[in-house]
Design an enzyme around this catalytic site. Structure first.
Site, PDB file in Angstrom:
ATOM      1  N   ASN A  26       3.896  -8.376   5.929  1.00  0.00           N
ATOM      2  CA  ASN A  26       3.785  -9.810   5.631  1.00  0.00           C
ATOM      3  C   ASN A  26       4.982 -10.184   4.760  1.00  0.00           C
ATOM      4  OD1 ASN A  26       3.120  -9.869   2.702  1.00  0.00           O
ATOM      5  ND2 ASN A  26       1.229  -8.833   3.320  1.00  0.00           N
ATOM      6  N   ASN A  48     -10.510  -6.845   3.942  1.00  0.00           N
ATOM      7  CA  ASN A  48     -10.214  -6.622   5.352  1.00  0.00           C
ATOM      8  C   ASN A  48     -11.020  -5.483   5.974  1.00  0.00           C
ATOM      9  OD1 ASN A  48      -7.053  -7.368   4.186  1.00  0.00           O
ATOM     10  ND2 ASN A  48      -8.003  -8.631   5.755  1.00  0.00           N
ATOM     11  N   ARG A  69      -3.065 -12.555  12.317  1.00  0.00           N
ATOM     12  CA  ARG A  69      -3.687 -11.225  12.305  1.00  0.00           C
ATOM     13  C   ARG A  69      -4.885 -11.088  13.235  1.00  0.00           C
ATOM     14  NH1 ARG A  69      -2.403  -8.104   7.792  1.00  0.00           N
ATOM     15  NH2 ARG A  69      -0.246  -8.534   7.239  1.00  0.00           N
ATOM     16  N   HIS A  91      -3.790 -14.751   6.321  1.00  0.00           N
ATOM     17  CA  HIS A  91      -5.244 -14.555   6.423  1.00  0.00           C
ATOM     18  C   HIS A  91      -5.902 -15.844   5.922  1.00  0.00           C
ATOM     19  CE1 HIS A  91      -4.974  -9.896   5.990  1.00  0.00           C
ATOM     20  NE2 HIS A  91      -5.415 -10.159   7.205  1.00  0.00           N
ATOM     21  N   ASP A 129      -8.286 -16.190   3.939  1.00  0.00           N
ATOM     22  CA  ASP A 129      -8.693 -16.151   2.525  1.00  0.00           C
ATOM     23  C   ASP A 129      -7.538 -16.371   1.545  1.00  0.00           C
ATOM     24  OD1 ASP A 129      -7.426 -13.674   2.527  1.00  0.00           O
ATOM     25  OD2 ASP A 129      -9.188 -12.531   1.865  1.00  0.00           O
ATOM     26  N   ALA A 158       2.175  -7.040  -2.580  1.00  0.00           N
ATOM     27  CA  ALA A 158       1.731  -6.620  -1.245  1.00  0.00           C
ATOM     28  C   ALA A 158       1.128  -7.784  -0.467  1.00  0.00           C
ATOM     29  CB  ALA A 158       0.696  -5.503  -1.379  1.00  0.00           C
ATOM     30  N   CYS A 199      -8.783 -10.709  -2.094  1.00  0.00           N
ATOM     31  CA  CYS A 199      -8.438  -9.630  -1.149  1.00  0.00           C
ATOM     32  C   CYS A 199      -8.936  -8.266  -1.629  1.00  0.00           C
ATOM     33  CB  CYS A 199      -6.927  -9.507  -0.987  1.00  0.00           C
ATOM     34  SG  CYS A 199      -6.102 -10.947  -0.368  1.00  0.00           S
TER      35      CYS A 199
HETATM   36  N1  ARG Z   1      -0.663  -5.923   2.497  1.00  0.00           N
HETATM   37  C1  ARG Z   1      -1.919  -6.343   3.037  1.00  0.00           C
HETATM   38  C2  ARG Z   1      -1.716  -6.801   4.469  1.00  0.00           C
HETATM   39  O1  ARG Z   1      -0.696  -7.357   4.765  1.00  0.00           O
HETATM   40  C3  ARG Z   1      -2.520  -7.421   2.197  1.00  0.00           C
HETATM   41  C4  ARG Z   1      -3.877  -7.832   2.656  1.00  0.00           C
HETATM   42  C5  ARG Z   1      -4.442  -8.996   1.922  1.00  0.00           C
HETATM   43  N2  ARG Z   1      -5.785  -9.187   2.277  1.00  0.00           N
HETATM   44  C6  ARG Z   1      -6.391 -10.363   2.468  1.00  0.00           C
HETATM   45  N3  ARG Z   1      -7.657 -10.378   2.662  1.00  0.00           N
HETATM   46  N4  ARG Z   1      -5.718 -11.487   2.484  1.00  0.00           N
HETATM   47  O2  ARG Z   1      -2.552  -6.620   5.318  1.00  0.00           O
END
Ligand code: ARG
Length: 295
Positions: free
Chosen positions: A43, A94, A162, A196, A198, A283, A289
């Site tokens: 991401n 996730n 995603r 995402h 969220d 990240a 998350c």
């Molecule tokens: N580095 C993770 C990814 O890209 C971060 C996930 C964040 N999770 C979320 N529920 N927004 O998948």
């Protein structure tokens, strides 16, 4: 009981004690960030420009966990065991989407995260959950699926970056039970930074949510505003993960530095608890998350 909260100011301390007597403590899963790091980029936030400070990440995670407990939540901790190669395992939102004792596991769209599924499956199976998944179609769990609407029976699902639409009928069907029939509302995300749902949308209760409307296409904006009262938050705070918040009773826990969102929340009867999520933001994730709502 459903009408009682209307007469209780959520900011009143003694009433908070009353509400914790009325409601069971909300439960969350968190995964200890033992192996958390940024070792790949899936991401736009994962640049590796600023390396992760792993001990600070551990402290921030502990602070988040404590904030959830202070607000009246219960936290189940998943240990990452043999997850050395899985630096994003901490983002347990996730892992799955959960309804009662049923868990619908994620099918990750990026190969970097696909190894997480086995560990997540093991945790849910050991916990006595009925576990489902759709191995063929990408679906990234509660990161892309949030409950709201009457009886929390609408599942607002992020699609595009995603997760796709293909898994959604199965998700809604398998998590439904008897009277509790769920409907998935597919909401197309149009920005790579808000990959995402969220990170751009946060239900506060059945009828009220925070959102960052520019993250969604026009159809999604229309459908979401038909179902809920939506509080738009300013761009700079959306980019500071203000929507990625954990709602524990009347406390909204989010990354620090979102004063305008805190004011909007206050006007709606919620208090904000700021926590520093700087290491996880490297990240592309923040407070929400790092949690998964269990029931
Ligand atoms: N580095 C993770 C990814 O890209 C971060 C996930 C964040 N999770 C979320 N529920 N927004 O998948």
């Amino acid at each position: 009981l459903s009408s009682i909260p209307l007469f209780i100011s959520p900011l009143n301390r003694s009433n908070m004690r009353l509400s914790s007597l009325l409601y069971a403590a909300p439960r969350y899963l968190m995964c200890r960030p033992t192996f958390f790091n940024v070792t790949y980029s899936i991401n736009p936030w994962m640049t590796r420009a600023a390396p992760v400070n792993c001990s600070r990440a551990m402290d921030q995670w502990e602070t988040l966990r404590e904030a959830i407990e202070v607000a009246g939540g219960k936290v189940d901790v998943m240990e990452p065991d043999d997850g050395e190669e899985l630096p994003d395992l901490v983002f347990v939102a996730n892992a799955a989407v959960v309804r009662g004792k049923k868990a619908f596991l994620a099918t990750f769209s990026n190969k970097e995260r696909q190894g997480e599924t086995a560990l997540n499956r093991r945790w849910f199976e050991r916990g006595g959950y009925e576990v489902h998944e759709d191995e063929k179609n990408a679906f990234e769990g509660a990161g892309d699926a949030l409950f709201a609407g009457a009886g929390n029976r609408l599942l607002f699902c992020g699609i595009g970056p995603r997760s796709g639409t293909a898994a959604l009928p199965k998700v809604a069907k398998l998590l439904s039970k008897g009277e509790d029939q769920l409907k998935a509302v597919a909401c197309r995300l149009v920005s790579q930074r808000f990959y995402h749902i969220d990170v751009a949308f946060c239900p506060l209760n059945e009828s009220l949510a925070l959102w960052h409307p520019t993250a969604f296409d026009d159809v999604a904006k229309h459908n979401m505003s038909n179902e809920l009262k939506l509080i738009s938050i300013p761009d700079e705070e959306a980019n500071n993960f203000a929507c990625n918040a954990v709602v524990v009773n009347s406390t909204v826990i989010m990354n620090k530095g979102n004063p305008q969102t805190a004011l909007l929340l206050r006007q709606n009867g919620y208090q904000t608890k700021f926590v520093d999520m700087s290491e996880f933001i490297k990240a592309g994730g923040s407070a929400k998350c790092c949690t998964l709502r269990l029931e």
